[in-house]
Scaffold this active site. Structure first.
Site, PDB file in Angstrom:
ATOM      1  N   CYS A   2      33.641  34.278  36.357  1.00 23.28           N
ATOM      2  CA  CYS A   2      33.616  33.466  35.150  1.00 23.28           C
ATOM      3  C   CYS A   2      32.332  33.758  34.394  1.00 23.28           C
ATOM      4  CB  CYS A   2      33.638  31.989  35.518  1.00 23.28           C
ATOM      5  SG  CYS A   2      34.968  31.540  36.620  1.00 23.28           S
ATOM      6  N   ARG A  28      34.595  38.037  30.791  1.00 20.47           N
ATOM      7  CA  ARG A  28      34.421  37.648  32.188  1.00 20.47           C
ATOM      8  C   ARG A  28      35.519  36.691  32.649  1.00 20.47           C
ATOM      9  NH1 ARG A  28      29.597  38.761  34.420  1.00 20.47           N
ATOM     10  NH2 ARG A  28      30.021  37.211  36.037  1.00 20.47           N
ATOM     11  N   TRP A  75      37.708  32.296  34.864  1.00 22.15           N
ATOM     12  CA  TRP A  75      38.716  33.174  35.464  1.00 22.15           C
ATOM     13  C   TRP A  75      39.105  32.484  36.754  1.00 22.15           C
ATOM     14  CZ3 TRP A  75      41.583  37.130  34.006  1.00 22.15           C
ATOM     15  CH2 TRP A  75      42.304  37.819  34.987  1.00 22.15           C
ATOM     16  N   ASN A 101      29.889  29.869  38.491  1.00 21.89           N
ATOM     17  CA  ASN A 101      30.589  31.156  38.651  1.00 21.89           C
ATOM     18  C   ASN A 101      30.403  31.591  40.097  1.00 21.89           C
ATOM     19  OD1 ASN A 101      31.695  33.740  38.508  1.00 21.89           O
ATOM     20  ND2 ASN A 101      29.703  34.620  37.951  1.00 21.89           N
ATOM     21  N   GLY A 102      31.501  31.808  40.811  1.00 21.82           N
ATOM     22  CA  GLY A 102      31.402  32.202  42.215  1.00 21.82           C
ATOM     23  C   GLY A 102      32.470  31.503  43.041  1.00 21.82           C
ATOM     24  N   GLU A 479      47.507  57.595  44.133  1.00 22.17           N
ATOM     25  CA  GLU A 479      46.630  56.801  43.247  1.00 22.17           C
ATOM     26  C   GLU A 479      45.626  57.694  42.519  1.00 22.17           C
ATOM     27  OE1 GLU A 479      44.754  53.759  41.141  1.00 22.17           O
ATOM     28  OE2 GLU A 479      46.781  54.162  41.864  1.00 22.17           O
ATOM     29  N   LYS A 483      45.288  58.032  38.391  1.00 20.63           N
ATOM     30  CA  LYS A 483      44.044  57.817  37.642  1.00 20.63           C
ATOM     31  C   LYS A 483      43.765  59.014  36.739  1.00 20.63           C
ATOM     32  CE  LYS A 483      43.748  54.338  37.873  1.00 20.63           C
ATOM     33  NZ  LYS A 483      44.704  53.640  38.650  1.00 20.63           N
ATOM     34  N   GLU A 486      46.480  59.234  33.836  1.00 16.29           N
ATOM     35  CA  GLU A 486      46.571  58.183  32.808  1.00 16.29           C
ATOM     36  C   GLU A 486      45.371  58.157  31.874  1.00 16.29           C
ATOM     37  OE1 GLU A 486      46.553  54.024  33.948  1.00 16.29           O
ATOM     38  OE2 GLU A 486      45.795  54.562  35.938  1.00 16.29           O
ATOM     39  N   HIS A 502      58.279  72.803  51.026  1.00 18.92           N
ATOM     40  CA  HIS A 502      59.678  72.566  50.631  1.00 18.92           C
ATOM     41  C   HIS A 502      59.847  72.684  49.122  1.00 18.92           C
ATOM     42  CE1 HIS A 502      60.420  71.369  54.744  1.00 18.92           C
ATOM     43  NE2 HIS A 502      59.404  70.543  54.666  1.00 18.92           N
ATOM     44  N   LYS A 602      47.174  47.352  29.329  1.00 22.57           N
ATOM     45  CA  LYS A 602      46.676  46.832  30.604  1.00 22.57           C
ATOM     46  C   LYS A 602      47.770  46.090  31.361  1.00 22.57           C
ATOM     47  CE  LYS A 602      43.797  46.046  33.846  1.00 22.57           C
ATOM     48  NZ  LYS A 602      43.531  47.177  34.724  1.00 22.57           N
TER      49      LYS A 602
END
Ligand code: AGP
Length: 607
Positions: A2, A28, A75, A101-102, A479, A483, A486, A502, A602
């Protein structure tokens, strides 16, 4: 993650300053917002769920009197993004207000203690224990500073807090443990914040607050004390030469790079998740008839890796399925005995929700792993776990991927323990290693930035790439490939290395870059021959390998070494980090914006 803010000014009302500062901290967290000021010895609070502009349109966040105030943009981690869970939180008498925040890990125990003392709680948050703890200390005759000191010494977990008290209207007390906190000083006032962007337009004089410190802001300026020995810590302000835009990225040129370097912190957060939800999810997985792991994009790669974790550790067969194919591939067989773990950092991906809706209608058990409390996935899941990565702004998922892997590994470990399929010694050593992963990630980030930049400078103009791995490393290969594609738009394919002969090997010609993810695990022997196959045809061999693995090093054109003795099921968390950096520097070298790649969003809310 946050954003907190506080300020004391010599003249005027702070509310418009708080509102503007929270706007600069909105990256944030943006699911609820609130502020509190002191005026005429009373605390006045305005807060609600929703984005800042939407809440401001209704509540007018500029319209609060008072020279002293605090604010918060949220958040959600504990408690869905409803008004009641928004910050600031107050005590029973609404005289103490706190923004935080935490994550307070021991909030449940503290809450019970305080309820037994007659305190009444109104929210589902961990934070609300703080104003009640401080209230309890003040009742015992302590001042706000002393009460906050004693209260934070009872808190376990991470926090940056700012506290105001109606009866001491000339100060703000802040404290920090792990979560970031910085103070700003100017002619007209003094400010505290999670990040420099919040007060940068007001002053570029900043004082960094270290872990385990408490700072008192007042009209006279600021005073820092060490929580441990209560000694005063002299510290001069530094001059910050960042533009506001740069500040939001904490000095990093792009959100993606900032989020890659945030992974040690976000991985630590995943080790502090609420036990009861992890235990409940483990229970459902243990009882399940058949288990599907369903997701899209990067989250699907986390599911693929998890299928190896569950099988190897808990002897649980799971089916990793690409969300957009779920209904076609398994729609008919899903039924009341099916358990489906949906993984989605946004919790809003249309393909994933469509698969969920299909399964829900067939009475399957719906589980969720997400980064967004309050998202559709959390509302439809029987049980969900929030991975605590904080908002991810870069379109390319990085920190959310490694956090997903850490949570899924914890679930597999809990299931293994429950089923007694793996020796206690092995479980304990894996749990110990999992605790070390954030520090090892930190080490890799410290040592691999330049190396991956040089690698991009060497390979940026290559036409095509292969990413190969065996076993769980095939998920890492997928993955790494995603990355690269994209954000750098370099064509690449990934597949389990055993598949090369193959078909795909026909593409290989001298200088063709092939990235192998090959940590030392049970597949090591076989992947050596796959590397030799490619090398024999002149491929450029890039290896993500274990430090000191001389046998592989001899085969590499470029060897990217990660620390030794990483257990197989945890290796994707670390092996992917150099691949994230490679993709980032490839995008830059090829002249593209890593944060906003073309044609992508996103959160993909269309099927
Ligand atoms: C990954 O970098 C992409 N942004 C994309 O593939 C993403 O992983 C996918 O859209 C799934 O998103 P989710 O985790 O929010 O469901």
């Amino acid at each position: 993650m946050c954003g907190i803010f506080g300020c004391i000014i010599n003249d005027g009302d702070v509310a418009p300053l708080i509102h503007a500062a929270l706007k600069r901290l909105e990256y944030r967290g943006y699911d609820s917002v609130g502020e509190a000021t002191i005026n005429e010895a009373k605390v006045h609070v305005k807060k609600d769920s929703g984005k800042i502009d939407a809440v401001h349109a209704i509540l007018n966040l500029d319209d609060l009197k008072g020279r002293v105030g605090i604010g918060h943009t949220r958040w959600a981690t504990h408690g869905a993004p409803y008004r009641v869970n928004a910050h600031p939180h107050v005590d029973c008498k609404e005289e103490v207000a706190v923004v935080h925040n935490g994550i307070i890990e021991n909030f449940a125990e503290l809450k019970i203690e305080l309820e037994n003392l007659g305190h009444v709680f109104i929210s589902k948050t961990d934070t609300e224990v703080i104003p009640h703890l401080i209230e309890e200390k003040i009742k015992q005759g302590l001042s706000l500073v002393e009460a906050t000191h004693e209260a934070v010494n009872q808190l376990e977990g991470s926090y940056a807090i700012a506290v105001i008290y109606a009866k001491e209207p000339d100060k703000i007390v802040c404290a920090r443990k792990e979560s970031p906190l910085v103070v700003g000083v100017s002619e007209n006032g003094v400010y505290c914040s999670s990040d420099i962007p919040a007060f940068l337009p007001l002053t570029n004089k900043a004082v960094m607050i270290e872990n385990g410190e408490l700072v008192v802001l007042s009209g006279k300026g600021y005073e820092i004390r060490r929580l441990a020995d209560w000694n005063i810590v002299p510290r001069e302000p530094e001059t910050i030469d960042w533009s506001p835009e740069m500040a939001e990225k904490q000095g990093y040129p792009h959100f993606m790079l900032k989020e890659i370097y945030e992974q040690p912190l976000t991985l630590r957060n995943t080790l502090r998740l609420q036990d009861q939800y992890l235990e409940l999810m483990t229970e459902f997985l243990d009882r399940a008839g058949e288990v599907f792991l369903v997701a899209a994009g990067t989250s699907y790669h986390a599911c693929l890796a998890a299928s190896y974790m569950f099988s190897k550790l808990s002897f649980l067969a799971t089916h990793p399925i690409i969300a957009s194919e779920f209904v076609e591939q398994h729609g008919r067989s899903v039924n009341i005995d099916s358990t489906i773990l949906f993984v989605s950092q946004s919790g809003e991906t249309a393909d994933t929700l469509a698969a969920l809706e299909h399964a829900r209608l067939r009475a399957a058990t719906i589980l969720g792993l997400t980064n967004a409390v309050g998202s559709t996935l959390t509302r439809l899941a029987r049980v969900y776990v929030c991975q605590q990565s904080g908002p991810e702004i870069g379109v390319a998922a990085t920190k959310t991927f490694t956090s997903q892997l850490s949570v899924l590994a914890q679930l597999a470990l809990r299931l293994a323990k429950k089923r007694g399929k793996v020796s206690h010694i092995e479980i304990e050593s894996l749990e110990k290693k999992l605790q070390q992963i954030p520090d090892i990630a930190e080490e890799i980030l410290k040592t691999h930035g330049d190396k991956m930049k040089q690698l991009a400078e060497k390979y940026y103009d290559r036409q095509f790439f292969f990413y190969l791995g065996r076993g769980i490393s095939s998920a890492t290969a997928f993955e790494g490939r995603l990355k690269l594609m994209e954000i750098s738009y370099a064509p690449a394919i990934a597949y389990p290395a055993g598949e090369s002969k193959h078909g795909p090997i026909s593409l290989i010609e001298p200088g063709f870059p092939v990235v192998f993810i090959c940590p030392k695990d049970e597949t090591h022997k076989t992947i050596v021959s796959n590397i030799m196959e490619m090398k024999a045809r002149g491929a450029s061999i890039i290896l993500i390998m274990e430090e000191g693995d001389e046998e592989l090093k001899k085969l590499a054109d470029d060897a990217i070494e990660i620390p030794k003795d990483i257990p197989e099921i945890l290796s994707p968390i670390l092996c992917v980090i150099p691949l994230q950096l490679f993709a980032y520097y490839m995008a830059l070298k090829r002249g593209h914006d890593p944060d906003q790649p073309r044609n992508l969003a996103k959160c993909v809310t269309v099927k």
